[in-house]
Motif scaffolding. Structure first.
Motif, PDB file in Angstrom:
ATOM      1  N   GLN A 125      33.042  42.091  31.386  1.00 19.35           N
ATOM      2  CA  GLN A 125      33.536  41.138  31.076  1.00 19.35           C
ATOM      3  C   GLN A 125      34.909  41.381  30.560  1.00 19.35           C
ATOM      4  O   GLN A 125      35.359  40.611  30.699  1.00 19.35           O
ATOM      5  CB  GLN A 125      32.409  40.853  29.833  1.00 19.35           C
ATOM      6  CG  GLN A 125      33.183  39.293  29.780  1.00 19.35           C
ATOM      7  CD  GLN A 125      32.424  38.755  28.519  1.00 19.35           C
ATOM      8  OE1 GLN A 125      32.072  38.890  27.072  1.00 19.35           O
ATOM      9  NE2 GLN A 125      31.727  37.118  28.380  1.00 19.35           N
ATOM     10  N   PHE A 128      36.674  41.441  33.350  1.00 18.33           N
ATOM     11  CA  PHE A 128      37.281  40.918  33.844  1.00 18.33           C
ATOM     12  C   PHE A 128      38.166  39.460  32.899  1.00 18.33           C
ATOM     13  O   PHE A 128      39.602  39.469  33.404  1.00 18.33           O
ATOM     14  CB  PHE A 128      36.189  40.072  34.105  1.00 18.33           C
ATOM     15  CG  PHE A 128      36.518  38.740  34.138  1.00 18.33           C
ATOM     16  CD1 PHE A 128      36.996  38.643  35.927  1.00 18.33           C
ATOM     17  CD2 PHE A 128      35.303  37.755  34.596  1.00 18.33           C
ATOM     18  CE1 PHE A 128      37.622  37.073  36.260  1.00 18.33           C
ATOM     19  CE2 PHE A 128      35.416  36.622  35.447  1.00 18.33           C
ATOM     20  CZ  PHE A 128      36.002  36.507  36.304  1.00 18.33           C
ATOM     21  N   HIS A 129      38.356  39.745  31.547  1.00 18.08           N
ATOM     22  CA  HIS A 129      38.958  38.727  30.800  1.00 18.08           C
ATOM     23  C   HIS A 129      39.867  39.388  30.549  1.00 18.08           C
ATOM     24  O   HIS A 129      41.202  38.887  30.313  1.00 18.08           O
ATOM     25  CB  HIS A 129      37.594  38.312  29.425  1.00 18.08           C
ATOM     26  CG  HIS A 129      37.196  37.562  29.470  1.00 18.08           C
ATOM     27  ND1 HIS A 129      36.140  37.274  28.022  1.00 18.08           N
ATOM     28  CD2 HIS A 129      36.609  36.982  30.179  1.00 18.08           C
ATOM     29  CE1 HIS A 129      34.907  36.267  28.421  1.00 18.08           C
ATOM     30  NE2 HIS A 129      35.257  36.189  30.026  1.00 18.08           N
ATOM     31  N   GLU A 132      42.021  38.250  34.537  1.00 16.52           N
ATOM     32  CA  GLU A 132      41.425  37.252  35.008  1.00 16.52           C
ATOM     33  C   GLU A 132      40.527  35.977  34.040  1.00 16.52           C
ATOM     34  O   GLU A 132      40.781  35.029  34.349  1.00 16.52           O
ATOM     35  CB  GLU A 132      40.612  37.121  36.235  1.00 16.52           C
ATOM     36  CG  GLU A 132      40.896  38.031  37.112  1.00 16.52           C
ATOM     37  CD  GLU A 132      42.197  38.113  38.036  1.00 16.52           C
ATOM     38  OE1 GLU A 132      42.369  36.369  37.705  1.00 16.52           O
ATOM     39  OE2 GLU A 132      42.875  39.144  38.589  1.00 16.52           O
ATOM     40  N   ALA A 139      33.656  35.323  38.044  1.00 14.67           N
ATOM     41  CA  ALA A 139      34.099  36.885  38.739  1.00 14.67           C
ATOM     42  C   ALA A 139      33.414  36.792  39.901  1.00 14.67           C
ATOM     43  O   ALA A 139      33.672  37.802  40.746  1.00 14.67           O
ATOM     44  CB  ALA A 139      33.178  37.496  37.482  1.00 14.67           C
ATOM     45  N   TYR A 143      36.031  37.698  42.692  1.00 16.61           N
ATOM     46  CA  TYR A 143      36.083  38.721  43.020  1.00 16.61           C
ATOM     47  C   TYR A 143      35.102  39.197  44.522  1.00 16.61           C
ATOM     48  O   TYR A 143      35.720  39.796  45.304  1.00 16.61           O
ATOM     49  CB  TYR A 143      35.637  40.391  42.040  1.00 16.61           C
ATOM     50  CG  TYR A 143      36.188  40.300  40.758  1.00 16.61           C
ATOM     51  CD1 TYR A 143      38.015  40.780  40.829  1.00 16.61           C
ATOM     52  CD2 TYR A 143      35.936  39.972  39.717  1.00 16.61           C
ATOM     53  CE1 TYR A 143      39.164  41.199  40.032  1.00 16.61           C
ATOM     54  CE2 TYR A 143      37.006  39.633  38.730  1.00 16.61           C
ATOM     55  CZ  TYR A 143      38.119  40.481  38.358  1.00 16.61           C
ATOM     56  OH  TYR A 143      38.789  40.707  37.353  1.00 16.61           O
ATOM     57  N   VAL A 164      30.146  42.880  40.965  1.00 24.71           N
ATOM     58  CA  VAL A 164      32.067  42.770  40.928  1.00 24.71           C
ATOM     59  C   VAL A 164      32.662  44.078  39.558  1.00 24.71           C
ATOM     60  O   VAL A 164      33.986  44.135  40.118  1.00 24.71           O
ATOM     61  CB  VAL A 164      31.213  41.546  39.423  1.00 24.71           C
ATOM     62  CG1 VAL A 164      32.943  41.714  38.407  1.00 24.71           C
ATOM     63  CG2 VAL A 164      31.742  40.500  39.656  1.00 24.71           C
ATOM     64  N   GLN A 168      36.703  45.321  40.864  1.00 23.40           N
ATOM     65  CA  GLN A 168      37.233  45.052  40.160  1.00 23.40           C
ATOM     66  C   GLN A 168      38.286  46.619  41.014  1.00 23.40           C
ATOM     67  O   GLN A 168      39.584  46.311  40.395  1.00 23.40           O
ATOM     68  CB  GLN A 168      37.427  44.802  38.756  1.00 23.40           C
ATOM     69  CG  GLN A 168      36.732  44.366  38.482  1.00 23.40           C
ATOM     70  CD  GLN A 168      36.225  43.938  37.000  1.00 23.40           C
ATOM     71  OE1 GLN A 168      35.320  44.732  36.574  1.00 23.40           O
ATOM     72  NE2 GLN A 168      35.883  42.713  36.040  1.00 23.40           N
TER      73      GLN A 168
END
Length: 257
Positions: A125, A128-129, A132, A139, A143, A164, A168
């Protein structure tokens, strides 16, 4: 892109009775263990939390008291969980702030002696944060170009998190496929405990990050105010936080011997 692993990594997700790390309990845990050779091992358990599951929480993950009444308690499952994760790094979605701290509490309650802070913790996370700013469902769509079915099911969320992270690494060429690097990138501000009550100063010494002693060295407070240590141990703080405080106090005592 497959993960570049020097040792196994366990992706895991918890469904719980709530979000209070000190008081809430696990009702479902799913672990996906990925080995350096690419092999995978997956386990999902429903858990009797021994406390009621609030209706508001059941409405989110769909697990009710009746569904877990005859399931094993976490203390009964703890040896299996420990055997899976003891040699591994850890991966999850919001795991650094919630899943790992709560798992640490449950293991301590089950009298399992393991320090999860010794493992690399890759929080998908956070990656991701930082890249994005989205939720797990977004996500997965962004992705992997897939719709996350059965969101808030521990198994579905665990497998989506694993996919994910691999995507990434494919997308961001500046992200090194190395668990040490990914753990560092996905880390928040470093604390001595999981709940964030004990931080570090610039010299790496434990300091309080809350209350009247915020910013003060823990060992100084515990030495000068013995009653404060007793209050902390009896107050509603997570077990891991109390263990950190006890280690600091014992370390200070040992330096006097």
């Amino acid at each position: 892109m497959e993960l570049n692993l020097n040792k196994p990594i366990c992706f895991f997700d918890l469904e719980t009775t709530g979000i209070n790390i000190a008081n809430d309990r696990i009702v479902e845990i799913s672990i996906l263990k990925v080995f350096p050779n690419g092999n995978k091992e997956s386990h999902t358990w429903r858990v009797n939390p021994t406390i009621p599951i609030p209706k508001a929480t059941s409405d989110i993950h769909g697990i009710t008291d009746e569904m877990v009444a005859n399931e094993p308690t976490f203390k009964e499952l703890a040896p299996k969980v420990h055997a899976l994760i003891k040699d591994s790094d850890l991966g999850g979605f919001n795991s650094n702030r919630f899943d790992i701290p709560l798992l640490a509490e449950e293991l301590l309650r089950a009298e399992i002696d393991i320090d999860l802070k010794k493992a690399n913790s890759v929080d998908v996370q956070t990656i991701f944060h930082k890249k994005e700013k989205r939720t797990l469902e977004a996500a997965y769509q962004f992705y992997c170009n897939k719709t996350l079915e059965n969101a808030h099911s521990a198994e579905a969320d665990t497998n989506a998190t694993y996919e994910v992270l691999k995507s990434q690494l494919d997308r961001y060429t500046d992200l090194e496929n190395d668990m040490n690097v990914l753990a560092e990138f996905s880390a928040h501000k470093k604390f001595a405990d999981y709940a964030g009550y004990i931080g570090y100063d610039k010299q790496g010494r434990e300091i309080f990050s809350f209350g009247k002693h915020k910013g003060t060295l823990v060992e100084e407070v515990l030495e000068n105010e013995p009653g404060y240590f007793g209050w902390l141990l009896n107050a509603d703080f997570p077990l891991y936080t109390k263990n950190v405080l006890t280690r600091v106090k014992l370390r200070k005592l040992n330096t006097k011997l």
